[in-house]
Structure formats: structure tokens, C-alpha cells
Design a protein around this motif. Structure first.
Motif, PDB file in Angstrom:
ATOM      1  N   LYS A  35       0.813  -1.213   0.000  1.00  0.00           N
ATOM      2  CA  LYS A  35       0.000   0.000   0.000  1.00  0.00           C
ATOM      3  C   LYS A  35       0.847   1.265   0.000  1.00  0.00           C
ATOM      4  CE  LYS A  35      -2.120   1.294   3.668  1.00  0.00           C
ATOM      5  NZ  LYS A  35      -3.040   1.367   4.825  1.00  0.00           N
ATOM      6  N   GLY A  46       3.411   1.552  -2.163  1.00  0.00           N
ATOM      7  CA  GLY A  46       3.931   1.697  -3.518  1.00  0.00           C
ATOM      8  C   GLY A  46       5.154   0.871  -3.846  1.00  0.00           C
ATOM      9  N   HIS A  99       6.575   2.819  -6.581  1.00  0.00           N
ATOM     10  CA  HIS A  99       5.752   3.933  -7.052  1.00  0.00           C
ATOM     11  C   HIS A  99       5.695   4.954  -5.919  1.00  0.00           C
ATOM     12  CE1 HIS A  99       3.417   1.993 -10.587  1.00  0.00           C
ATOM     13  NE2 HIS A  99       4.398   1.172 -10.275  1.00  0.00           N
ATOM     14  N   SER A 157       2.706   5.978  -4.964  1.00  0.00           N
ATOM     15  CA  SER A 157       1.306   5.866  -4.587  1.00  0.00           C
ATOM     16  C   SER A 157       0.978   4.409  -4.312  1.00  0.00           C
ATOM     17  CB  SER A 157       0.410   6.405  -5.708  1.00  0.00           C
ATOM     18  OG  SER A 157      -0.955   6.290  -5.378  1.00  0.00           O
ATOM     19  N   LEU A 204      -0.225   0.766  -4.541  1.00  0.00           N
ATOM     20  CA  LEU A 204      -0.362  -0.129  -5.681  1.00  0.00           C
ATOM     21  C   LEU A 204      -1.641  -0.944  -5.558  1.00  0.00           C
ATOM     22  CD1 LEU A 204       3.350  -1.257  -5.972  1.00  0.00           C
ATOM     23  CD2 LEU A 204       2.079   0.089  -7.630  1.00  0.00           C
ATOM     24  N   THR A 205      -2.303  -1.162  -6.677  1.00  0.00           N
ATOM     25  CA  THR A 205      -3.569  -1.887  -6.685  1.00  0.00           C
ATOM     26  C   THR A 205      -3.503  -3.188  -7.473  1.00  0.00           C
ATOM     27  OG1 THR A 205      -4.299  -0.606  -8.617  1.00  0.00           O
ATOM     28  CG2 THR A 205      -4.911   0.231  -6.428  1.00  0.00           C
ATOM     29  N   THR A 234       2.546  -2.931 -13.116  1.00  0.00           N
ATOM     30  CA  THR A 234       2.030  -2.445 -11.839  1.00  0.00           C
ATOM     31  C   THR A 234       1.120  -1.255 -12.092  1.00  0.00           C
ATOM     32  OG1 THR A 234       4.123  -1.204 -11.633  1.00  0.00           O
ATOM     33  CG2 THR A 234       3.905  -3.228 -10.341  1.00  0.00           C
ATOM     34  N   ASP A 253      -1.435   1.796 -10.076  1.00  0.00           N
ATOM     35  CA  ASP A 253      -1.522   2.466  -8.781  1.00  0.00           C
ATOM     36  C   ASP A 253      -2.728   3.389  -8.681  1.00  0.00           C
ATOM     37  OD1 ASP A 253      -0.895   4.868 -10.071  1.00  0.00           O
ATOM     38  OD2 ASP A 253       1.220   4.780  -9.563  1.00  0.00           O
ATOM     39  N   ARG A 254      -2.828   3.987  -7.520  1.00  0.00           N
ATOM     40  CA  ARG A 254      -3.938   4.892  -7.225  1.00  0.00           C
ATOM     41  C   ARG A 254      -3.830   6.198  -8.008  1.00  0.00           C
ATOM     42  NH1 ARG A 254      -4.989   7.557  -1.264  1.00  0.00           N
ATOM     43  NH2 ARG A 254      -7.172   8.185  -1.575  1.00  0.00           N
TER      44      ARG A 254
END
Length: 467
Positions: free
Chosen positions: A199, A201, A225, A227, A229-230, A246, A248-249
Motif C-alpha cells: 500500500k 507503492g 511507485h 502511490s 499499488l492496486t 504495476t 496504482d492509485r
């Protein structure tokens, strides 16, 4: 009251079904006639629900004890020195050794002067669960990887599908703690490594089968990242190189080489809101990437294109599909509402490939319908049909001719669909028997609806901009 399944997963054969409810994982095998599901085994995470609190308390306690030792050593040293000087010099030395009270941070003063207490919830506090946050199978179907919430761990199992007479189905390989909570998990193309996104990044790579557990503070990210990562997924690019994708938000999809993930191949730009999911459908030979999230459209990418900024194939608008289905569940937070209080928003929570029909099922958070899209091998995406269901969909999984959805309805927590030869979906004729078998085996019980773990949390990824 049985807790619904927050994660469901079919293996590649479509014969085995994994389901997670709170902190338990169940493995079922469908009978050859598809009329029943037999429980092969289950695993319940028995880690202390206050693991993180206790761990932080131990760290504070160690810091407190270390500072007490340092303080005692300084006092002993000062006492010896004081015997060798006169009173005037003694006062001067003591003043030099002391730190003015106002210069000591409040957090440090508390640790130095007061032994930290264990802040466990008291009587009447809401229940604390240790639940399964994510679940995936290795590409060879042999290993199950789950991520836990409370102790932020990645748990790896070797699955014995042929277990009989209550033999061990879930053979634990290792439980690897992480410093930050995992937000997505996948595997390398050869299944030798588990790829973990968190969470904050960062992305980590750990061995799949090595039982050695490393100190979480010594794990080194392979990429990062700025931010949360999702999504994370490995694939092969147009040159035969393994890459790691990858999302991200912050609306980005990054494609990096693997394992040298510090080398970025490209970044896909096109989303305006957070990305919650993406998929690489098998029938497109890995050339097409479908992504979605908080936007009013779905993106189709030909991500292997060599020309810069030519990867975006199309954006398919989805506003018309859901605008008449939005209700009070989709109201934006009061702080960001209009004076009329009627602003709503929606997001896509899951993309499910249907390999048999070469279609995609799109799930919107808190909208009780399945939306089916056709997808061609060259990335053309088009809406086909909507299939309403009885309750809001938590998640779904598909393999062979099966599609299974998990919903938040206690008495009808699963629905079973058959993918027909004409590309339509129909309720399975064995649905009632399958539901009964699986529901009877589910021993994840709660007292009332207030004890449900978070089931709909995708839209919380949306960034809020102050007025």
C-alpha cells in the motif's frame, strides 16, 4: 450467521474451488456430474488478532529499556567523575550532560520516563478480525498464496489436491511478514518467485518454495511507485523478455523489466482516476491489456506497440450502463457533496476473463449486475449484455465453463453460472445443491451484521480534492 466469502477462486481445470471467509480458506472439489461440492480441507489463520499492536509494543519496550540502560550508564559515569572535581566543576558538568526538557520530543520523553503500556481494546470495543485480504494460485496450479491483514504477511501453501482421509491439504511452506500491508500479489512467469505489491507503492520478490523467512526490515523492494499499488502481474513482451506490470492509485500503469525492475520499459497514460484492476486475457496471447477503476470508461491497450503513446487502443464509455442503477450507496462523502446532496459516483472492482466465450465480465462495486463485453484478439471491446443478480457482488471467478460470484446476501452467498456454447450465461442447474454443500462447510460465523469485515472498499481509493 454465516459470513459471506470475500474471495473466491477457481483453478485452471475448473474442478477445484477456493473460498475465503474472514480468516479461513476452504478448498472444495466439484463432483464429476457437477451436482455437488466436496470439502477437501480448510485452513484457519490463528495468528493473534492484536499481533501488530503487540509487535509495536515490543519495539517501544525495547527502545525504552535501551534508553534506561543508557541513562543508568551516564549516571554511573557522572557519579565517578563528580568525585574527582570540586563542587563548582560538578555543577558545570551536570549541566552539560543534561538536555533541556523543552528540547526533548514528547514521544521520546514518554519512552524515557514511562514504561509503555500495551494498548489492547477494552470491554465493549468492536471485534478485531484477522482476515484474508487477497488470494491467488500459482500459474502451475500447485501453490496457493494468501495475504493477511493484521500481521501483514504473505502465506504460501503447497496444495495436495489428492488428499484423502483428512490428510493435510494445505501444506504450509512459509509465512513471510512484510513491513507494509500487501495490496496485490502475483507470481513470476516460471512460478519461482512471488511478486508482492504494498500500500506504500513498493514491490517485493520472494522465493516461492524456499522455507526461509526473512526479517521484514531487510527485504529490499525491486521497484517503487509514489502511490498505493492496486495491481501487479508479470508477462512477456514482444521481444520475449519478462516484464512486471504495476498499477496504482495515481492513474499509472508502469511496465518494467523483470527481475531488473529498476529499468522501466514504458508507462501507459490514459486513466484520469485510480486503477483498481487490469487483465491480460489468454485468448489475446498477452498482447492486450484491459484496465478499469474509478473512471467512466474502460481502457483497452495494445501494450506491446513500439511507437510511443500508441498503446491505447480505445476507451469504452460505461456511463450509460450504470447511471440508472446508482442509489444512496453511491453518494459521495458529505464533505464533498453538493448543496442538494445528490452527487453519486461508481467504480469497477473486478474484470473477469471468460476464456471459453472470449468475453469479459465487468463488476461494479455495489451494483447487482454482471456486464459482459466481447473482446477481440486485436483489442476491440464492445458491450454485449447485462445479467442482473439478486444482491451486490463482492467478487467473482471463472474457469472452463463456470462462473461463480460471491455476494453479500447471507442466505445466497454464492451464485453459479454456466457459460454456454452460444456465449450466454445461465444459472447452473446444480446451483442449489452446490450452494448447500459449500454453505454447510463454511464455519466462519458472526454474531450480527455489524461484525462483517470490509467487503466494499474499492471506491475509497478515490482521491478527494479540497474545494
Amino acid at each position: 450467521m454465516k459470513h459471506p466469502f470475500q474471495h473466491v477462486l477457481l483453478d485452471k481445470t475448473g474442478d477445484y474451488f477456493f473460498a475465503a471467509a474472514i480468516n479461513s480458506v476452504f478448498l472444495f472439489k466439484f463432483t464429476s456430474d457437477g451436482n455437488d461440492a466436496k470439502l477437501l480441507g480448510s485452513w484457519t489463520d490463528e495468528v493473534d488478532p492484536y499481533y501488530t499492536i503487540r509487535k509495536h509494543h515490543r519495539e517501544l519496550l525495547e527502545q525504552y529499556e535501551e534508553q534506561q540502560r543508557e541513562k543508568a550508564e551516564k549516571e554511573a559515569s557522572s557519579s565517578i567523575s563528580n568525585e574527582q572535581v570540586n563542587k563548582n566543576n560538578k555543577r558545570e558538568i551536570n549541566n552539560q550532560n543534561q538536555i533541556p526538557e523543552e528540547q526533548i520530543p514528547s514521544s521520546t520523553k514518554q519512552i524515557m520516563n514511562k514504561k509503555p503500556k500495551l494498548p489492547l481494546p477494552g470491554p465493549g470495543a468492536p471485534p478485531t478480525y484477522t482476515y484474508i485480504r487477497d488470494m491467488c494460485l500459482s500459474r502451475n496450479n500447485k501453490y496457493l498464496i494468501v495475504t493477511t491483514d493484521n500481521d501483514k504477511a504473505v502465506v504460501v501453501f503447497d496444495i495436495n489436491y489428492n488428499a484423502i482421509n483428512n490428510e493435510e491439504v494445505f501444506k504450509l511452506i512459509k509465512r513471510q511478514p512484510m513491513s507494509k500491508r500487501p495490496s496485490a500479489v502475483s507470481t513470476s512467469m516460471d512460478d519461482s518467485n512471488i511478486i508482492i505489491a504494498d500500500k506504500f507503492g513498493d514491490v517485493y520478490s520472494i522465493s516461492m518454495t524456499d522455507p526461509v523467512v526473512e526479517d521484514d526490515s531487510k527485504l529490499i523492494p525491486i521497484l517503487g511507485h509514489v502511490s498505493m499499488l492496486t495491481c501487479v502481474q508479470n508477462s512477456i513482451d514482444e521481444n520475449g523478455n519478462e516484464v512486471i506490470m504495476t498499477a496504482d492509485r495515481d492513474e499509472h500503469i508502469r511496465i518494467s523489466y523483470f527481475p531488473k525492475s529498476y529499468i522501466i520499459k514504458k508507462i501507459l497514460f490514459g486513466h484520469k482516476e485510480f486503477i483498481s484492476c487490469f487483465s491480460l486475457p489468454e485468448w489475446c496471447d498477452g498482447k492486450v491489456l484491459i484496465s478499469a477503476g474509478g473512471d467512466s470508461f474502460i481502457c483497452s491497450w495494445l501494450w506491446q506497440n513500439k511507437d510511443e503513446f500508441s498503446e491505447l487502443k480505445s476507451k469504452i464509455s460505461i456511463d450509460s450502463l450504470v447511471k440508472d442503477k446508482l442509489n444512496d450507496k453511491h453518494l459521495i462523502p458529505e464533505k464533498f457533496q453538493s448543496d442538494e446532496g445528490n452527487l453519486v459516483e461508481y467504480c469497477i472492482s473486478k474484470i473477469i476473463p471468460l476464456n471459453k466465450s472470449q468475453q469479459l465480465v465487468i463488476i461494479f462495486e455495489r451494483i447487482p449486475s454482471l456486464f459482459v463485453f466481447d473482446l477481440t484478439k486485436d483489442g476491440e471491446l464492445s458491450f454485449v449484455k447485462e445479467y442482473p443478480v439478486s444482491n451486490d457482488i463482492i467478487t467473482a471467478t471463472s474457469s472452463k465453463d463456470k462462473l461463480i460470484i460471491s455476494s453479500d446476501e447471507m442466505g445466497q452467498c454464492l451464485q453459479f453460472f454456466t457459460i454456454n456454447d452460444d456465449k450466454t450465461l445461465s444459472i447452473s442447474s446444480h446451483s442449489d445443491n452446490l450452494l448447500k454443500s459449500i454453505d454447510n462447510a463454511n464455519n466462519a460465523v458472526i454474531g450480527d451484521i455489524e461484525e462483517l469485515i470490509p467487503l466494499f472498499n474499492i471506491n475509497y481509493l478515490r482521491k478527494r480534492r479540497e474545494h
